[in-house]
Design a protein around this motif. Sequence first.
Motif, PDB file in Angstrom:
ATOM      1  N   UNK A  94       0.829  -1.204   0.000  1.00  0.00           N
ATOM      2  CA  UNK A  94       0.000   0.000   0.000  1.00  0.00           C
ATOM      3  C   UNK A  94       0.864   1.255   0.000  1.00  0.00           C
ATOM      4  N   UNK A  95       0.327   2.304  -0.629  1.00  0.00           N
ATOM      5  CA  UNK A  95       0.988   3.607  -0.628  1.00  0.00           C
ATOM      6  C   UNK A  95       0.469   4.391   0.560  1.00  0.00           C
ATOM      7  N   UNK A  96       1.360   4.775   1.464  1.00  0.00           N
ATOM      8  CA  UNK A  96       0.943   5.414   2.706  1.00  0.00           C
ATOM      9  C   UNK A  96       0.921   6.931   2.569  1.00  0.00           C
ATOM     10  N   UNK A  97      -0.021   7.542   3.278  1.00  0.00           N
ATOM     11  CA  UNK A  97      -0.110   8.999   3.301  1.00  0.00           C
ATOM     12  C   UNK A  97      -0.708   9.474   4.616  1.00  0.00           C
ATOM     13  N   UNK A  98      -0.066  10.456   5.242  1.00  0.00           N
ATOM     14  CA  UNK A  98      -0.582  11.074   6.462  1.00  0.00           C
ATOM     15  C   UNK A  98      -1.210  12.406   6.057  1.00  0.00           C
ATOM     16  N   UNK A  99      -2.513  12.546   6.302  1.00  0.00           N
ATOM     17  CA  UNK A  99      -3.271  13.668   5.764  1.00  0.00           C
ATOM     18  C   UNK A  99      -3.891  14.470   6.897  1.00  0.00           C
ATOM     19  N   UNK A 100      -3.549  15.748   6.963  1.00  0.00           N
ATOM     20  CA  UNK A 100      -4.178  16.640   7.932  1.00  0.00           C
ATOM     21  C   UNK A 100      -5.522  17.110   7.390  1.00  0.00           C
ATOM     22  N   UNK A 101      -6.530  17.075   8.231  1.00  0.00           N
ATOM     23  CA  UNK A 101      -7.852  17.536   7.794  1.00  0.00           C
ATOM     24  C   UNK A 101      -7.860  19.040   7.546  1.00  0.00           C
ATOM     25  N   UNK A 103      -5.447  20.546   5.950  1.00  0.00           N
ATOM     26  CA  UNK A 103      -4.639  20.812   4.757  1.00  0.00           C
ATOM     27  C   UNK A 103      -4.748  19.621   3.811  1.00  0.00           C
ATOM     28  N   UNK A 104      -5.992  19.160   3.582  1.00  0.00           N
ATOM     29  CA  UNK A 104      -6.214  17.875   2.939  1.00  0.00           C
ATOM     30  C   UNK A 104      -5.710  17.837   1.502  1.00  0.00           C
ATOM     31  N   UNK A 105      -5.974  18.886   0.732  1.00  0.00           N
ATOM     32  CA  UNK A 105      -5.587  18.871  -0.675  1.00  0.00           C
ATOM     33  C   UNK A 105      -4.081  18.793  -0.839  1.00  0.00           C
ATOM     34  N   UNK A 106      -3.361  19.677  -0.163  1.00  0.00           N
ATOM     35  CA  UNK A 106      -1.919  19.737  -0.374  1.00  0.00           C
ATOM     36  C   UNK A 106      -1.186  18.573   0.282  1.00  0.00           C
ATOM     37  N   UNK A 107      -1.687  18.086   1.428  1.00  0.00           N
ATOM     38  CA  UNK A 107      -1.092  16.883   2.020  1.00  0.00           C
ATOM     39  C   UNK A 107      -1.307  15.678   1.106  1.00  0.00           C
ATOM     40  N   UNK A 108      -2.489  15.595   0.499  1.00  0.00           N
ATOM     41  CA  UNK A 108      -2.769  14.483  -0.417  1.00  0.00           C
ATOM     42  C   UNK A 108      -1.879  14.567  -1.644  1.00  0.00           C
ATOM     43  N   UNK A 109      -1.722  15.781  -2.146  1.00  0.00           N
ATOM     44  CA  UNK A 109      -0.858  15.964  -3.321  1.00  0.00           C
ATOM     45  C   UNK A 109       0.587  15.600  -2.982  1.00  0.00           C
ATOM     46  N   UNK A 110       1.064  16.031  -1.823  1.00  0.00           N
ATOM     47  CA  UNK A 110       2.445  15.720  -1.424  1.00  0.00           C
ATOM     48  C   UNK A 110       2.645  14.220  -1.209  1.00  0.00           C
ATOM     49  N   UNK A 111       1.592  13.522  -0.750  1.00  0.00           N
ATOM     50  CA  UNK A 111       1.708  12.087  -0.479  1.00  0.00           C
ATOM     51  C   UNK A 111       1.553  11.238  -1.728  1.00  0.00           C
ATOM     52  N   UNK A 112       0.640  11.639  -2.622  1.00  0.00           N
ATOM     53  CA  UNK A 112       0.280  10.772  -3.744  1.00  0.00           C
ATOM     54  C   UNK A 112       0.457  11.416  -5.118  1.00  0.00           C
ATOM     55  N   UNK A 113       0.775  12.706  -5.143  1.00  0.00           N
ATOM     56  CA  UNK A 113       0.790  13.429  -6.411  1.00  0.00           C
ATOM     57  C   UNK A 113       1.884  13.032  -7.375  1.00  0.00           C
ATOM     58  N   UNK A 114       2.964  12.434  -6.879  1.00  0.00           N
ATOM     59  CA  UNK A 114       4.082  12.064  -7.755  1.00  0.00           C
ATOM     60  C   UNK A 114       4.081  10.584  -8.135  1.00  0.00           C
ATOM     61  N   UNK A 115       2.988   9.885  -7.813  1.00  0.00           N
ATOM     62  CA  UNK A 115       2.904   8.474  -8.166  1.00  0.00           C
ATOM     63  C   UNK A 115       2.664   8.310  -9.664  1.00  0.00           C
ATOM     64  N   UNK A 116       3.112   7.193 -10.202  1.00  0.00           N
ATOM     65  CA  UNK A 116       2.760   6.849 -11.573  1.00  0.00           C
ATOM     66  C   UNK A 116       1.299   6.392 -11.608  1.00  0.00           C
ATOM     67  N   UNK A 117       0.755   6.280 -12.809  1.00  0.00           N
ATOM     68  CA  UNK A 117      -0.618   5.822 -12.926  1.00  0.00           C
ATOM     69  C   UNK A 117      -0.831   4.446 -12.328  1.00  0.00           C
ATOM     70  N   UNK A 118       0.119   3.530 -12.570  1.00  0.00           N
ATOM     71  CA  UNK A 118       0.012   2.170 -12.031  1.00  0.00           C
ATOM     72  C   UNK A 118       0.049   2.189 -10.508  1.00  0.00           C
ATOM     73  N   UNK A 119       0.918   3.009  -9.924  1.00  0.00           N
ATOM     74  CA  UNK A 119       1.001   3.104  -8.463  1.00  0.00           C
ATOM     75  C   UNK A 119      -0.271   3.722  -7.886  1.00  0.00           C
ATOM     76  N   UNK A 120      -0.846   4.675  -8.621  1.00  0.00           N
ATOM     77  CA  UNK A 120      -2.046   5.362  -8.137  1.00  0.00           C
ATOM     78  C   UNK A 120      -3.249   4.416  -8.117  1.00  0.00           C
ATOM     79  N   UNK A 121      -3.227   3.397  -8.959  1.00  0.00           N
ATOM     80  CA  UNK A 121      -4.319   2.416  -8.981  1.00  0.00           C
ATOM     81  C   UNK A 121      -4.288   1.498  -7.764  1.00  0.00           C
ATOM     82  N   UNK A 122      -3.142   1.384  -7.131  1.00  0.00           N
ATOM     83  CA  UNK A 122      -3.010   0.460  -6.015  1.00  0.00           C
ATOM     84  C   UNK A 122      -3.720   0.999  -4.780  1.00  0.00           C
TER      85      UNK A 122
END
Length: 457
Positions: A94-101, A103-122
């Motif tokens: 699993x791809x882990x992400x710690x998300x502050x409520x 700052x949800x958008x930018x924390x999500x982008x920092x955690x998952x925004x640089x994943x490839x498409x295949x990684x994002x599907x996981x």
Amino acid sequence: MGSISSAIPTIDKIHNDTLFYDHKDENEESVDFLQNSKLVQLFKNNIPKKIVDFFYILAYAPFMVPFEKRAEIFHFFIEYDKHNNNVNEWFPTKVEGVISRNNMLFDSYNSFGNLTGTEFKRQFSVQFVNEFGETEAGIDGGGLTKELLTTLVASTFVPSEENRKNNKGLQLFKEAISYACTNDEYLKISRFLGMVIGKCLYDNVLLDISFTSFFLNTCATLGSKYFKNLIGEKISTDPEKFESMSLLFTVDDIFYDEDGNLHHVEVPLIPPQKKSPDSAPEPVPVTVNNKMQFVRLMTSFKLSKQTDLVMKYFVEGLFQVIKPYWLLLFNPFELQTLISGDDDAIDIDDLQRNVEYGGFLESDQTVHDLFTILREFDRTDRGKFVKFVTSSPKQPLLGFKELNPKFGIRNSGSDTSRLPTASTCVNLLKIPDYRDKELLREKLLYSINSKAGFDLS
């Protein structure tokens, strides 16, 4: 549908091996990609005729197939893709992400925004941090990811209250993020949000949102920068501009604005004559003779050039998760149904057939009373109830059997003073064992109308 599902691997291979998605020649003329010589040769190499016929129907005449069947085919493609990418393996990474409520958008982008498409599907593993900086309890088995996706969409795509009152439609996500981003960041987040919408489609997460038709048409036509140049598309993106341009068709002479001034356009309708290269083109008055040309230019500008770069990044992100040819099965209105669910009235019988119980039996009085009340609800209250539990007011396109996790009803105890609560991230309704139909109705209506009772327990 069994024979169709068996054809999916071959059709997927045909697309991956032979097709490309910018079908224009050097003169910007559209090209029939199905005349690709490599594709024709591939069809001669022992591919069963039934599969070839099916492929051509989906490519040339998908609307000959009922929408519900095409939706099933869409899900067949996704399941096959999940199998190929080991998305549903027993012990997934699993791809882990710690998300502050906060700052949800930018924390999500920092955690998952640089994943490839295949990684994002996981599968994701989301950990929320509350407004006090404390890590929230809970292990992400899919529910927290769903909450993250639906919250991201709700906070970035839903229009402001002012725009909602003024009927200006969705302003996409510009309101929510442009104030805090450089232009480069804005484009990257646009791409990330495209991947978020793609993951919602991929994971069958319904969204309580309505996109404009031109936006969906752009996605369904593979993100081409050449949008349909139709005035009718203007209604959903800029109603005021649409109305003012519509007035042009009733004008018999030169068009004036409300102050009596001659109306000019910002771009020339005809090339400037005998001007030096450095001189700016002179504006051309809109008259009865060129008003149609003005409308076409303005429509093209509003639907294409003004949003071209943002849409390019958004669609690029979408197609990192959802393959472009999957969306060719649908028109924009059908794509909206895929995203947000069926507009038909909630089918309570179908819901009851697809419920998992915890601490209740289907024969218990409280359960019997619940479904009796739901059948007595009008369409609006049924939608509120389903949204209260699942976060979307519509039922899944192919029925409640498609909900993941399944719709659950749990006994929350014997304290009948408590309200029904819901954990939308896992589609779970928690109700005390009231054993009183009218008390249950009263408490349930209070909860679904006040949006009270969400918790993670």
